[in-house]
Design a protein around this motif. Structure first.
Motif, PDB file in Angstrom:
ATOM      1  N   LYS D  74       0.838  -1.193   0.000  1.00  0.00           N
ATOM      2  CA  LYS D  74       0.000   0.000   0.000  1.00  0.00           C
ATOM      3  C   LYS D  74       0.876   1.248   0.000  1.00  0.00           C
ATOM      4  O   LYS D  74       2.057   1.176   0.370  1.00  0.00           O
ATOM      5  N   ALA D  75       0.333   2.378  -0.352  1.00  0.00           N
ATOM      6  CA  ALA D  75       1.084   3.634  -0.302  1.00  0.00           C
ATOM      7  C   ALA D  75       1.583   3.882   1.115  1.00  0.00           C
ATOM      8  O   ALA D  75       0.849   3.692   2.084  1.00  0.00           O
ATOM      9  N   SER D  76       2.839   4.283   1.240  1.00  0.00           N
ATOM     10  CA  SER D  76       3.431   4.563   2.554  1.00  0.00           C
ATOM     11  C   SER D  76       3.168   5.990   2.970  1.00  0.00           C
ATOM     12  O   SER D  76       3.087   6.888   2.134  1.00  0.00           O
ATOM     13  N   LYS D  77       3.106   6.185   4.249  1.00  0.00           N
ATOM     14  CA  LYS D  77       3.046   7.528   4.808  1.00  0.00           C
ATOM     15  C   LYS D  77       4.324   7.760   5.607  1.00  0.00           C
ATOM     16  O   LYS D  77       4.735   6.896   6.378  1.00  0.00           O
ATOM     17  N   VAL D  78       4.942   8.902   5.422  1.00  0.00           N
ATOM     18  CA  VAL D  78       6.105   9.241   6.232  1.00  0.00           C
ATOM     19  C   VAL D  78       5.654  10.294   7.232  1.00  0.00           C
ATOM     20  O   VAL D  78       5.144  11.345   6.847  1.00  0.00           O
ATOM     21  N   ARG D  79       5.807   9.983   8.500  1.00  0.00           N
ATOM     22  CA  ARG D  79       5.348  10.872   9.562  1.00  0.00           C
ATOM     23  C   ARG D  79       6.523  11.666  10.136  1.00  0.00           C
ATOM     24  O   ARG D  79       7.554  11.111  10.483  1.00  0.00           O
ATOM     25  N   VAL D  80       6.318  12.981  10.195  1.00  0.00           N
ATOM     26  CA  VAL D  80       7.318  13.855  10.804  1.00  0.00           C
ATOM     27  C   VAL D  80       6.581  14.546  11.939  1.00  0.00           C
ATOM     28  O   VAL D  80       5.919  15.570  11.729  1.00  0.00           O
ATOM     29  N   GLY D  81       6.635  13.955  13.133  1.00  0.00           N
ATOM     30  CA  GLY D  81       5.771  14.438  14.207  1.00  0.00           C
ATOM     31  C   GLY D  81       4.329  14.294  13.753  1.00  0.00           C
ATOM     32  O   GLY D  81       3.914  13.211  13.308  1.00  0.00           O
ATOM     33  N   ASP D  82       3.585  15.370  13.816  1.00  0.00           N
ATOM     34  CA  ASP D  82       2.177  15.301  13.426  1.00  0.00           C
ATOM     35  C   ASP D  82       1.948  15.624  11.950  1.00  0.00           C
ATOM     36  O   ASP D  82       0.805  15.668  11.496  1.00  0.00           O
ATOM     37  N   VAL D  83       3.007  15.846  11.226  1.00  0.00           N
ATOM     38  CA  VAL D  83       2.873  16.101   9.786  1.00  0.00           C
ATOM     39  C   VAL D  83       3.014  14.766   9.051  1.00  0.00           C
ATOM     40  O   VAL D  83       3.981  14.039   9.265  1.00  0.00           O
ATOM     41  N   PRO D 260       6.071   8.194  -0.855  1.00  0.00           N
ATOM     42  CA  PRO D 260       5.490   9.489  -1.246  1.00  0.00           C
ATOM     43  C   PRO D 260       6.406  10.235  -2.222  1.00  0.00           C
ATOM     44  O   PRO D 260       7.628  10.048  -2.194  1.00  0.00           O
ATOM     45  N   VAL D 261       5.799  11.069  -3.047  1.00  0.00           N
ATOM     46  CA  VAL D 261       6.527  11.798  -4.095  1.00  0.00           C
ATOM     47  C   VAL D 261       6.182  13.278  -3.998  1.00  0.00           C
ATOM     48  O   VAL D 261       5.010  13.652  -4.077  1.00  0.00           O
ATOM     49  N   ILE D 262       7.195  14.114  -3.830  1.00  0.00           N
ATOM     50  CA  ILE D 262       6.958  15.551  -3.829  1.00  0.00           C
ATOM     51  C   ILE D 262       7.730  16.198  -4.982  1.00  0.00           C
ATOM     52  O   ILE D 262       8.508  15.531  -5.656  1.00  0.00           O
ATOM     53  N   VAL D 263       7.505  17.497  -5.192  1.00  0.00           N
ATOM     54  CA  VAL D 263       8.072  18.181  -6.358  1.00  0.00           C
ATOM     55  C   VAL D 263       8.718  19.499  -5.926  1.00  0.00           C
ATOM     56  O   VAL D 263       8.182  20.201  -5.070  1.00  0.00           O
ATOM     57  N   ASP D 264       9.865  19.821  -6.532  1.00  0.00           N
ATOM     58  CA  ASP D 264      10.569  21.079  -6.287  1.00  0.00           C
ATOM     59  C   ASP D 264      10.514  21.943  -7.548  1.00  0.00           C
ATOM     60  O   ASP D 264      11.344  21.795  -8.446  1.00  0.00           O
ATOM     61  N   PRO D 265       9.539  22.850  -7.623  1.00  0.00           N
ATOM     62  CA  PRO D 265       9.396  23.655  -8.844  1.00  0.00           C
ATOM     63  C   PRO D 265      10.449  24.761  -8.933  1.00  0.00           C
ATOM     64  O   PRO D 265      10.621  25.335 -10.009  1.00  0.00           O
ATOM     65  N   SER D 266      11.138  25.059  -7.849  1.00  0.00           N
ATOM     66  CA  SER D 266      12.108  26.161  -7.861  1.00  0.00           C
ATOM     67  C   SER D 266      13.387  25.726  -8.562  1.00  0.00           C
ATOM     68  O   SER D 266      13.812  26.326  -9.554  1.00  0.00           O
ATOM     69  N   HIS D 267      14.022  24.642  -8.071  1.00  0.00           N
ATOM     70  CA  HIS D 267      15.205  24.140  -8.762  1.00  0.00           C
ATOM     71  C   HIS D 267      14.813  23.485 -10.081  1.00  0.00           C
ATOM     72  O   HIS D 267      15.589  23.475 -11.033  1.00  0.00           O
ATOM     73  N   GLY D 268      13.608  22.947 -10.127  1.00  0.00           N
ATOM     74  CA  GLY D 268      13.170  22.221 -11.318  1.00  0.00           C
ATOM     75  C   GLY D 268      13.062  23.102 -12.542  1.00  0.00           C
ATOM     76  O   GLY D 268      13.165  22.611 -13.671  1.00  0.00           O
ATOM     77  N   THR D 269      12.830  24.383 -12.340  1.00  0.00           N
ATOM     78  CA  THR D 269      12.725  25.285 -13.488  1.00  0.00           C
ATOM     79  C   THR D 269      13.847  26.320 -13.482  1.00  0.00           C
ATOM     80  O   THR D 269      14.272  26.775 -14.532  1.00  0.00           O
TER      81      THR D 269
END
Lengths: 332, 332, 332, 332
Positions: D74-83, D260-269
């Motif tokens: 199943k999709a994993s969740k990465v927990r950083v405290g309550d985030v 999980p997959v996130i995106v960096d639009p600042s360095h990415g462009t």
């Protein structure tokens, strides 16, 4: 100029520039001399200057495309009858990769119209990588497209791959498509430029933004300003997708040109499962439209079965796209 | 099949394969089932199979080009009169990017012949990235090429960019060149395929080896087997050179095809200073020939001034190339 | 400045440049204003200037690497005992991808020495794409390399992948290798820069020439000028070869830097059958050396079996390389 | 096997496979023999098999990454405290490229928190392409980040570039970032794998999806399963943007992995003007989060001034992102 350029090299370059009726301004720096050139650099024979002794490089400030450039112009709208591309509405083009039969194309046309598409796509002349692959129905396909138009009121877009066919295809279609492999097929660009028909120009899978705009300039220089640009994926080292759909092209081209920009998520990814998320991404990034391969029976589509979504998925997608368009003040 | 494929998915795939008169062999592994397919996979509608439920991917074993493939064939020789491309001799083609005048082309032709070139190149129809650039002299240029041939006995190669021009260009030239931008211009490939003339087919700057061979297959499928492949640089992220000349293409294509392979170091690098070392590299790697831009006055060449070497440098280069060719049992 | 830049934007840019002790020269053109900047642009915060309102782009004239740049310098020689890299002699480095056993490394060392190699390569610490692959023998491998050196008199080069290992590896090796994946591993570059040992710096498979030279600059800025550059293939869309060996890098880097340049045809192609032709090409293009994977029993090599040639093929290759080197006034 | 493979070659290959405790199934086709191999191919020494006489190629069916693969998970969740990253909420990370001062980082932290960001980014150790560029404040920067956390309750992410710093950085941060240049820095991956801290792993600008997942596998194989993947732009031939942000990576990686997959639009462009549209695109494509460079005074940011948006633009963007997230059943 090179660091080691001689006085004589610098003087020769200055004379050359003056002989072209441009104004040279030598700037003597701590490490080398740079010659600024004032005037319309588009008349500058860059390669010749580069070839002169002592010249290190020529850096261009102006853009080599004038008609397609955004500078000093408002966003253009391309009108196809009552359908306006480049306005507030995001225009969705849908249909099969290839026209196969009257039943197929009419069924698809009716369904995509119901879901909100404004234009029907369908290939009658197919550019195929392999010579033994199905090459399209030709004029018969054009006639079937026209029937689907009659049955639905949708506008039609179809590809032309041979300059000798432009006249014939123009009789049937509302928009002429120039495909990715033909982005630098100059006889074809000139031929479509001589018509007054809207042209959907797809980005070459190897072409940077500047080259795409120069291809548009070829068409526009013939007197036809009705050009719609289409991002359809570029070639990278990634092999999971057939191409890498470059969503950055949407806001980037919007900075460089006044022409409308649409996106093809089907060829751009080559994967049916990516069409829905990448369509949403394209609209969120500000695309003026999408061109999506849809089929009544994707598994049995003759061409591009693996990147074609079915009519149900298309209908669902349209609802999401409309909601996203509204977030940025547009609509489907 | 996918790990999570159902029994029913597997059975459907097997039936589909059988219905195509191919033989499926299911292989039940520890993690998933793989279905091997025996028979000529070229008749397999890969995209349709990929689109079936439960199918993860289709891996192809056979090459999709049959006529161009090396398998079971000896190396081909393309004969242009008494000049043989693909034999022991490494054939050097030289001349200006564009034909400019009788004086220019004849002077260059005489000089390159004296240095050992066997074929003269020169463009009469120029595909240019920008619409405002010089587009070539057209038929007048062809006539000047023919004069240079008469004056020297060199063979001629020139580019054709429009299927409507194939007949005309064929009247003047010995070899028809299809340029990089037209590698997938299928109407043009078919048109040159219908002639019996040798065709110099340049690799698209975005094309992998397989696609280049499929383009050759298009020509060969029309009955014309006289195809010479030409590596001319591909597009990468490097900007110091205009393109990245891919010397690997020489030994790689030699493993994949029986057709002769030549190299264009001028367009391949876009830099005059790289032409000599990269020409040597191409011959050392086993190229069957080179096509080099040379000019009597490179600085004033109308086109490609920055990648064109002068006649003296060409003469010196020829001596080095001959010595390198001898190391691998060939000669210039 | 942008075409639509306001007078105020231009004045702000000018003040900013002056505040940096650089001299701005505004050039008012027909379409826009360009501000030339005189002084050492390396102190210019390019990104900040780019971020100012009205600024369209910043074009840099100077090279950001000073120590590695060729300007005003003669070609460097890197000396490893009596072996000189960058001189008239083309230096051949050979050996297995990974050190496996004393028998293996000594047998290979003796054979490649007999064929004319001057330096022995062999990995003790292996950077592997997958975590479950063989990671090298570590210090034990270093000791075996030292034994092979004692047995043959060959110099040794081996890779270091962790800044914490630089001291240990330096005790055994003659040249420290920084691999392609670590070209921008700055802590590692600084650590090898603090030693006085020759460093073989491999080009990142994604890196352009400028970035390779900036990586060399990192090492040189620590006081270590003994840097040898190595082209080892870049990533393109071609999948037939593992990487695309960029032979153009040889003459291009020779134009940009005074550092010696060698080529790795084994990793650069990933295919055993291409090693011989691409080695010849590299020497013909002017490489100062080669690093070639050779093994007594390639089929059973633990790492890189598919790109490793055997000792007999290596011996034959050396004879061809020597003959080609002589054509350009060098020797093996 | 090759078409021309001998019976003996085929038998040898079969014996080799059997000796590895795998099951060979020879499939005799019309043109050649294929040997299917049943068993866990991850134990197969692919390169050795490829190096055997008569073998044409080895095609792999299984994925070489097991822990990172989606199959059966199943999709994993990465927990950083309550985030929670990877859940219904799309997590926004914001902050400056580099930590500059307490005033700067605390002001930015307060503002982005108010706009809805959950995590603060800020570099204390900066990997810079040029050795003369600002390299970050080091531990002082870490302390300032901790102050900003205390002042706002935001979690912190910061980059670590040296395996020797992992312990120190772990004391201050909530998430360890491994940057694009270090995606294949194996000692660093192992070191962060030994901690129990969440790791933000950025895709190498040259790396395909498989290689990114293999890098994640390196970390996971050490026992740390808390890996967040980050698309940040890849290298293509386009030069208008600094990199080509590959939005396709989002839905593609979601098909290949449970992480999980996130995106960096600042360095990415690399372009401030593209951050807003590409952020919207990433969320529309299904990203689990974004990491955006924001600054109180972008023009005077020490690093990345040209790709950093200001706090007002960020606040406006957050509202659009929330509306788009809702269209696909998520929220910010």
């Amino acid at each position: 100029m090179k660091k080691e350029a001689k006085k004589e090299n610098i003087e020769n370059a200055i004379h050359k520039i003056e002989s072209l009726k441009l104004r040279p301004v030598p700037l003597v720096g701590t490490e080398r001399t740079v010659i600024a050139i004032i005037g319309d650099e588009r008349i500058l024979p860059v390669n010749k200057i580069k070839a002169m002794p002592g010249v290190e490089k020529v850096m261009e400030v102006l853009k080599p495309y004038k008609l397609a450039s955004k500078e000093g112009k408002k966003a253009s709208k391309v009108r196809v009858g009552d359908v306006v591309i480049g306005g507030q509405e995001v225009i969705i083009i849908a249909g099969p990769c290839a026209v196969e039969s009257e039943k197929q194309i009419v069924e698809i046309a009716k369904s995509v119209k119901k879901s909100g598409a404004k234009i029907l796509r369908g290939g009658a002349y197919k550019p195929r990588t392999g010579p033994y692959d199905f090459q399209g129905l030709g004029e018969k396909g054009l006639k079937l497209l026209a029937k689907a138009r009659d049955a639905t009121g949708l506008k039609i877009v179809t590809e032309v791959i041979d300059p000798r066919d432009v006249e014939l295809v123009s009789k049937y279609t509302d928009i002429l498509q120039v495909g990715t492999r033909n982005m630098q097929n100059y006889p074809l660009l000139k031929e479509v430029g001589k018509t007054k028909m809207p042209v959907l120009l797809k980005r070459g899978m190897w072409a940077n933004y500047k080259e795409l705009l120069l291809a548009a300039e070829y068409i526009m220089a013939q007197g036809n300003r009705e050009v719609i640009l289409c991002e359809r994926g570029v070639r990278t080292f990634e092999t999971y997708t057939r191409n890498t759909l470059d969503i950055n092209a949407v806001p980037s081209l919007k900075e460089l040109t006044h022409l409308p920009v649409i996106v093809d998520p089907s060829h751009g990814t080559g994967k049916k499962s990516l069409v829905t998320p990448m369509s949403r991404a394209a609209v969120a990034a500000g695309a003026d439209g999408l061109i999506i391969e849809t089929h009544c029976d994707p598994e049995n589509a003759i061409v591009d079965a693996d990147q074609t979504i079915d009519l149900d998925e298309f209908a669902k997608l349209m609802k999401q796209l409309d909601a996203i368009a509204k977030v940025i003040g547009r609509k489907i």
